[in-house]
Design an enzyme around this catalytic site. Sequence first.
Site, mmCIF file in Angstrom:
data_model
loop_
_atom_site.group_PDB
_atom_site.id
_atom_site.type_symbol
_atom_site.label_atom_id
_atom_site.label_comp_id
_atom_site.label_asym_id
_atom_site.label_seq_id
_atom_site.Cartn_x
_atom_site.Cartn_y
_atom_site.Cartn_z
ATOM 1 N N SER A 1 -9.513 -8.943 -3.554
ATOM 2 C CA SER A 1 -8.169 -8.580 -3.997
ATOM 3 C C SER A 1 -7.331 -9.841 -4.229
ATOM 4 C CB SER A 1 -7.489 -7.720 -2.934
ATOM 5 O OG SER A 1 -6.108 -7.664 -3.206
ATOM 6 N N HIS B 1 -10.318 -7.392 -7.928
ATOM 7 C CA HIS B 1 -9.416 -6.269 -7.651
ATOM 8 C C HIS B 1 -7.970 -6.737 -7.857
ATOM 9 C CE1 HIS B 1 -8.534 -2.410 -5.665
ATOM 10 N NE2 HIS B 1 -7.558 -3.041 -5.017
ATOM 11 N N ASP C 1 -4.158 -5.628 -7.579
ATOM 12 C CA ASP C 1 -3.247 -4.655 -6.965
ATOM 13 C C ASP C 1 -1.880 -4.689 -7.630
ATOM 14 O OD1 ASP C 1 -4.711 -3.446 -4.738
ATOM 15 O OD2 ASP C 1 -4.783 -5.472 -3.907
ATOM 16 N N MET D 1 1.794 -3.180 -7.584
ATOM 17 C CA MET D 1 2.748 -2.426 -6.742
ATOM 18 C C MET D 1 4.127 -2.510 -7.384
ATOM 19 S SD MET D 1 1.617 -3.782 -2.970
ATOM 20 C CE MET D 1 -0.110 -4.090 -2.557
ATOM 21 N N HIS E 1 -5.848 -1.546 -9.627
ATOM 22 C CA HIS E 1 -5.428 -0.509 -8.669
ATOM 23 C C HIS E 1 -3.914 -0.332 -8.808
ATOM 24 C CE1 HIS E 1 -5.011 0.552 -4.063
ATOM 25 N NE2 HIS E 1 -4.674 1.556 -4.849
ATOM 26 N N MET F 1 -0.559 1.067 -7.799
ATOM 27 C CA MET F 1 0.235 1.720 -6.739
ATOM 28 C C MET F 1 1.660 1.809 -7.282
ATOM 29 S SD MET F 1 -1.484 -0.348 -3.599
ATOM 30 C CE MET F 1 -2.170 -1.533 -4.729
ATOM 31 N N MET G 1 -8.639 4.441 0.470
ATOM 32 C CA MET G 1 -7.821 3.474 1.217
ATOM 33 C C MET G 1 -8.153 3.555 2.713
ATOM 34 S SD MET G 1 -6.094 1.975 -1.099
ATOM 35 C CE MET G 1 -5.326 0.864 0.073
ATOM 36 N N GLY H 1 0.092 -0.979 0.289
ATOM 37 C CA GLY H 1 1.364 -1.700 0.218
ATOM 38 C C GLY H 1 1.275 -3.157 0.629
ATOM 39 N N PHE H 2 0.365 -3.463 1.546
ATOM 40 C CA PHE H 2 0.302 -4.840 2.035
ATOM 41 C C PHE H 2 -1.137 -5.257 2.302
ATOM 42 C CE2 PHE H 2 4.435 -3.187 3.008
ATOM 43 C CZ PHE H 2 5.281 -4.214 2.597
ATOM 44 N N GLY I 1 -3.872 -7.726 4.492
ATOM 45 C CA GLY I 1 -3.960 -8.238 5.858
ATOM 46 C C GLY I 1 -3.760 -7.222 6.965
ATOM 47 N N GLY J 1 -8.986 -2.066 2.103
ATOM 48 C CA GLY J 1 -8.054 -2.260 3.211
ATOM 49 C C GLY J 1 -8.736 -2.674 4.501
ATOM 50 N N GLY J 2 -8.488 -3.906 4.915
ATOM 51 C CA GLY J 2 -9.020 -4.378 6.191
ATOM 52 C C GLY J 2 -10.528 -4.529 6.221
ATOM 53 N N GLY K 1 -9.457 -8.679 0.667
ATOM 54 C CA GLY K 1 -8.432 -9.651 0.291
ATOM 55 C C GLY K 1 -8.391 -10.778 1.287
ATOM 56 N N SER K 2 -7.727 -10.547 2.420
ATOM 57 C CA SER K 2 -7.552 -11.637 3.383
ATOM 58 C C SER K 2 -8.898 -12.177 3.880
ATOM 59 C CB SER K 2 -6.663 -11.192 4.544
ATOM 60 O OG SER K 2 -7.010 -9.898 4.952
#
Length: 216
Positions: free
Chosen positions: A6, A30, A32, A34, A63, A65, A137, A142-143, A145, A176-177, A197-198
Site C-alpha cells: 500500500s 495498492h 488507497d 480516501m 481501493h 474509500m 478489510m 482509514g489509516f 499501521g 490491514g495489519g 503497507g507499514s
Amino acid sequence: MIVSPSLYSMHFDRFKEEMDALNSCVEWIHFDVMDAHFVPNLTFGPGICKTVRKNTELFLDVHLMVDDPEHYADVFAQAGADSIVFHYEVFNDIEECKRLLNKIRGMYLKAGISIKPGTSIETIKPLLPYLDIFLLMSVEPGFGGQSFMPEALDRVKELSDYRKENGLDFIIEVDGGVSDKNAHDLLSRGADALVAGSYVFNGDIRANVEKLRKCE
Ligand code: DX5
Ligand code: ZN
C-alpha cells in the site's frame, strides 16, 4: 501469492528508490484513495496515480474509500488503474453494487467490492459471481499501521469455502495489519493477495517482501 504494497506507507521523499524496489519484487501496487467523508482521512488524487503509472508496469490496484465511487471509478480509470474496488457500505444495496461492478468491467478493468469488519459475508454473497476481486478489510478502513483483527481469518475461510462450493474464481485480497505474523494463516485459509503497507515500507522493502513470501 500476490503481494500488493500500500502506497499509503511509502516515503514520498524516496519515491524513485522505493518504486524501483517495488518494481523488482511485487506483483501489484495498492493505491488507497480516501475522501475524508467515507473515512476520516484524506490521501491521494488522480495526479499521484498518473505519476505512479508512469513509473511502473505493475498491476495498479485502486481501493476507493470514498462516498462517490461512481465518479472516481472514471477518474482513476483515466489515471491508469488496472482495477477499481469500492465499498459495499457506500450503497448498502446489491443491485447498485452490481451496476457499478458492470460499469467498471465495461471499462476493461478488474472490478471489486470491499467490506468493513462489521459487514457480514452473508450480506454480500449475491455479489460474488459479479466481481473479480473481493477485498476483505482486516482493520477499520482509514489509516495505515493498525493492528490486524484476527476475526478476518474465519471470514477468509468463509469466502474461500463459498467460492469453492459455487465454482467461482474471484481473487480474495486482505487489507490491514498484514505481516509475517498472520500471512501464513491468511494464505492457508484461501487468501490470494495480501495488501501490506507499514510492514513492507518499514525497513528494507525487498527483504520484507521476501519474508512475507516465505510465509506461503
Ligand atoms: C486502510 C488501507 C490500507 C492500509 C494498509 O484503510 O486500506 O490499505 O494502508 O496499511 P497497513 O498494512 O499498515 O495496515
Ligand atoms: Zn487499502
